[in-house]
Design a protein around this motif. Sequence first.
Motif, short mmCIF file in Angstrom:
data_model
loop_
_atom_site.label_atom_id
_atom_site.label_comp_id
_atom_site.label_asym_id
_atom_site.label_seq_id
_atom_site.Cartn_x
_atom_site.Cartn_y
_atom_site.Cartn_z
N VAL A 774 0.83 -1.21 0.00
CA VAL A 774 0.00 0.00 0.00
C VAL A 774 0.87 1.26 0.00
O VAL A 774 0.47 2.32 0.47
N GLY A 775 2.05 1.14 -0.58
CA GLY A 775 2.95 2.29 -0.67
C GLY A 775 2.40 3.42 -1.49
O GLY A 775 2.81 4.58 -1.34
N PHE A 776 1.43 3.12 -2.38
CA PHE A 776 0.81 4.17 -3.18
C PHE A 776 0.08 5.20 -2.32
O PHE A 776 -0.21 6.32 -2.77
N ALA A 777 -0.23 4.84 -1.07
CA ALA A 777 -0.95 5.75 -0.17
C ALA A 777 0.01 6.58 0.67
O ALA A 777 -0.41 7.22 1.63
N VAL A 778 1.28 6.59 0.32
CA VAL A 778 2.28 7.36 1.05
C VAL A 778 2.86 8.42 0.13
O VAL A 778 3.34 8.11 -0.97
N ARG A 779 2.80 9.67 0.54
CA ARG A 779 3.39 10.78 -0.21
C ARG A 779 4.61 11.28 0.55
O ARG A 779 4.51 12.13 1.44
N MET A 780 5.75 10.71 0.21
CA MET A 780 6.97 11.04 0.94
C MET A 780 7.39 12.49 0.74
O MET A 780 8.18 13.03 1.52
N ASP A 781 6.87 13.15 -0.31
CA ASP A 781 7.28 14.52 -0.59
C ASP A 781 6.40 15.56 0.10
O ASP A 781 6.65 16.77 -0.02
N LYS A 782 5.36 15.11 0.84
CA LYS A 782 4.52 16.13 1.49
C LYS A 782 5.15 16.52 2.82
O LYS A 782 6.00 15.82 3.38
#
Length: 885
Positions: A774-782
């Motif tokens: 479910v890495g698609f639900a992580v926005r590391m750039d926010k």
Amino acid sequence: MSSTSEAHGHTPEAPHPTADGHRPAPEDRHRPADAHRHTPEAPHPAADGHRPATLESRPRTPPAQDRRPAEHRPRGPRVVVIGAGIVGCSLADELTARGWSDVTVLEQGPLPAPGGSTSHAPGLVFRTSPSRALAQFAAYTIEKFLSLRVAGVRCFDQVGGLELATTPERLAELHRRAGHAAAWGIRGEVVSAARCKELWPLLDESVVLGGFHTPDDGLARALLAARAQLDRATGRGARFLDRHTVTGIERAGGRVTAVVTDRGTFPADHVVSAAGFWGPVIGRMAGVDVPLQPLAHQYVRTGPLRELGGATAEASKPILRFQDRDLYFREHTDRIGIGSYAHRPLPVDPFAVPPYDEARARDMEMPSSYPFTVEDWAPSWEDCRWLLPALRETEIESGFNGVFSFTPDGLPVLGETRQLRGFWLAEAVWVTHSAGVAKAVAEWMVDGRPSIDVHECDLTRFEEAQRSPSYVRERGSQQFAEVYDVLHPLQPMERPRPLRVSPFYVRQQQLGAFFLEGSGWERPHWYEANAPLVDALGELPERDAWSARYWSPIAAAEARATRERVALYDMTPLRRLEVTGPGALAFLDRMTSNNLRKKPGAVTYTLLLDEAGGIRSDLTVARLAADRFQVGANSPADLDRLLRHAPADVQVRDITSGTCCVGVWGPLARALVQPLTGDDFSHEGFGYFRAKRTWLAHVPVTAMRLSYVGELGWELYTSADLGLRLWDTLWEAGQDLGVLAAGRSAFNSLRLEKGYRAWGTDMTDEHTPFEAGVGFAVRMDKEGFTGQEALRDRPAPTRRLTPLLLDDPASVVLGKEPVLVGGAPAGYVTSASYGYTLGRCVAYAWLPAGLATGTGVHIEYFGEKVAATVADEPLFDPEMTRIRR
């Protein structure tokens, strides 16, 4: 145990699930110690400071050993532990090993045998359990107790364990238990009746069909283990004060500040109730409900047995379970100790348990030892003599009814309360799990999280409707009766039912719904009204007796109708939270991993992570207005976590009971709902993952275009008072389209075909988003969110949640089975269901990350090796054409 809470699966296009554990806020874990302390009595002698190795756990750096003299080391926060039984002593040892030495343990009885459950515990430690957490707790308990000695006497005898089968049903269950053992890394094997006789020569081999032998289990000397840990904790600065009866808990500003006793007041930054069956009494002082029911359990010792004559060791044979008759056996040199769960439940009022001296005055050996009720024992004695003929040569020499604790689901109650910060529970813990629980709670307090997943033991897991004294008493008593029962993973509790029902319940009954139960909710799994559709399916593979329980071929018909036409699903049990206020957006964006800074009308699948990047829950967040959000969550733990962290300008409330939800899914979903509204429900006018407030005929609804089953459709929310009107409106409008009601059995099949995860089953806070898929639900750039920094530092995953397709169309597995790679256990199944669209059973499993698509594996199911193949996901409609149309 028998009650089953089901979760919803999600991924990019679908979210929601079950329960999770809360953690104390970081700022609460390191308060300065106060120099004012009650004058201690003489402490017990110190032992060495050896700390045993840890269990398999999350990657983490172990606490460094502080080699400074004790008087120069930081002492940590002030901790008061209430109760010096095995849990309190274990916790003091674990806390002081981590550098928190300002620990005071208060006990109302005399030490070293204060009179609670520890003082009479028979000491059986079996690790195998359907619960992975309990298995890990027990494994650590054995590991630790093996390292402990008092005056040269071992605290654990690793004599092994032997569970017997005298019926074919029990033998099958032992094969299933052997699968659990392999899944959790426990040595064990199903053995023949002849081998059982070798291990226990007193058995009548002719009545035994086989057994399950676990050589590393054994007997804990509970009081000795408590004493060993008490000595080690004392050597690190802790103190243990007996004959101190707690009379109150002081608080200020929502935090615990002190424990009041009949011999003084003890300031505290943290208070842990490890009071055993007195837990509800301590909880009431703190204003906290402790859902725990004490019950009395019969234990006897026989007279000397000729066959054991000359025995010098306390025990040499495996601890023996005769679960078909609710009995267990252990040696006491030349005598046999026997415990029984076969008698009627004997609930005990924790507020009426006498203190130690009063109990002695009543001719009770200790407060936890009630008079033996001979009439309850008689049937069990006949069963004992039937299994062990040598017992016909002796009689019962002594017996008592020993009190210990049960919860509504049979699991411990752990964690810090939100109502009173700094007040912790470590309750309903048996000797079997004591050191493991203490380790987890100590990690929770010191590090902010346990190193293993404990969500199924979290104190927040019970719904409000499950916390009444009547419910706790009834369910606790039933847990006692079911301790040794063969329980199917879907088996619901029998009473009190119905407890929670959706507004559609009357229509569901009219359609012949087959209800199971979860979190108190009545949940339809299929509808008998759809039985005529089964004939059109063709021949379905025949199921084995176990997987056929709580299943019907009607589920296949409902799944097909969802794929081909349109179906209504009752999604009311989904937890709904409302988050409002000027700071709502910033708060939710900080708490979760995905980008929520979207315009009103957007819906986002996102994750609640902990500070180490573990998945505490997954959420669906709908922005309904600039400062109003509806959050689809999983359990009371999600509400608890948000309330703990919400700033003053944010309000969080649970709106589940006042609302309801119908899922309308299938290729004809738009044809059903569009004529009922003046709003545009086309793909262009109502895009995927969007929300809209509208009317369906006379009913105001919040419509969200989401799909849990991989088909076009909407979740339709309205208030509970209008729920029945909503159902009837949709039902009437859908008659020409062939609409039907579908249950959770079909739902689970469809969601697994799409690879939608279920929190609490497929993933927990032991897993990161990238491991769980479910890495698609992580926005590391926010801008910063909880867990972000930990995810930056994570190495590449070494394990992944992996989709499997069983090779044989007739094979089925259900979950928690071991997966073998190259013939050796390499992981375990989380969720499984037959995929009716695919014609194969779908299973998800935690496996090594490097397994390529097409790799062959085996799943062990009741002792048989079932072939399966690693597959690509999603297995169904990978292009998402059916949802986005």
